[in-house]
Enzyme design. Structure first.
Site, PDB file in Angstrom:
ATOM      1  N   GLU A   1       0.867  -1.174   0.000  1.00 22.54           N
ATOM      2  CA  GLU A   1       0.000   0.000   0.000  1.00 22.54           C
ATOM      3  C   GLU A   1       0.906   1.228   0.000  1.00 22.54           C
ATOM      4  OE1 GLU A   1      -2.299  -3.285   1.544  1.00 22.54           O
ATOM      5  OE2 GLU A   1      -0.560  -2.368   2.504  1.00 22.54           O
TER       6      GLU A   1
ATOM      7  N   TYR B   1       7.559   2.487  -7.281  1.00 22.41           N
ATOM      8  CA  TYR B   1       6.889   1.193  -7.395  1.00 22.41           C
ATOM      9  C   TYR B   1       6.424   0.931  -8.825  1.00 22.41           C
ATOM     10  CZ  TYR B   1       7.027   1.448  -2.320  1.00 22.41           C
ATOM     11  OH  TYR B   1       7.441   1.559  -1.012  1.00 22.41           O
TER      12      TYR B   1
END
Length: 156
Positions: free
Chosen positions: A113, A125
């Site tokens: 998350e 990411y």
């Protein structure tokens, strides 16, 4: 080797120890408005999560990461870099190391998350092959209420 990485004395990865928690908590409090607590970090070590630090040759912790792995899945729970060393590729190195550990554990999918407001982390990411797969509403504490979390995943 990148000159910026050499300047900050990139060294080696090792397992996080209880003795590291004072330094890690200091970094955590400076890196995050809503920092993890000593008890959360202790619980992660006690649970045998993959808790790693990146330290320079002088035992100076530059970055750390925490990842759980079980049943073919891994979850990156925390990835932090000492604020004064951010932007030098250390988060990428820690992320790559955690992904190596996941592969060694025969993980098929890695989840995490991230705050949508953390653009640098989202870009990191995404550049590492993570894709957005969902949204957790009100997941993170924020200065004014709660902030959602992007849920991201990467197939290994």
């Amino acid at each position: 080797m990148n000159a910026a990485l050499h300047e900050c004395g990139v060294g080696r990865f090792r397992t996080m120890l209880y003795a590291d928690l004072g330094e890690i908590l200091s970094i955590e409090k400076r890196a995050h408005a809503f920092a993890w607590t000593d008890s959360i970090l202790r619980d992660c070590i006690r649970a045998s999560y993959r808790c790693r630090v990146l330290e320079n040759p002088h035992s100076f912790i530059q970055a750390y990461g925490v990842m759980s792995a079980a049943a073919g899945e891994a979850h990156i729970l925390n990835l932090s870099v000492r604020p004064e060393l951010q932007g030098r590729g250390l988060a990428r190195r820690m992320l790559d190391h955690l992904l190596e550990l996941a592969r060694a554990a025969e993980v098929q999918t890695v989840f995490l998350e991230v705050r949508p407001s953390n653009g640098r982390a989202v870009r990191l990411y995404t550049s590492a092959g993570f894709c957005e797969i969902g949204l957790r509403l009100g997941y993170y504490p924020a200065a004014r209420g709660r902030e959602d979390a992007l849920v991201m995943a990467k197939e290994l």
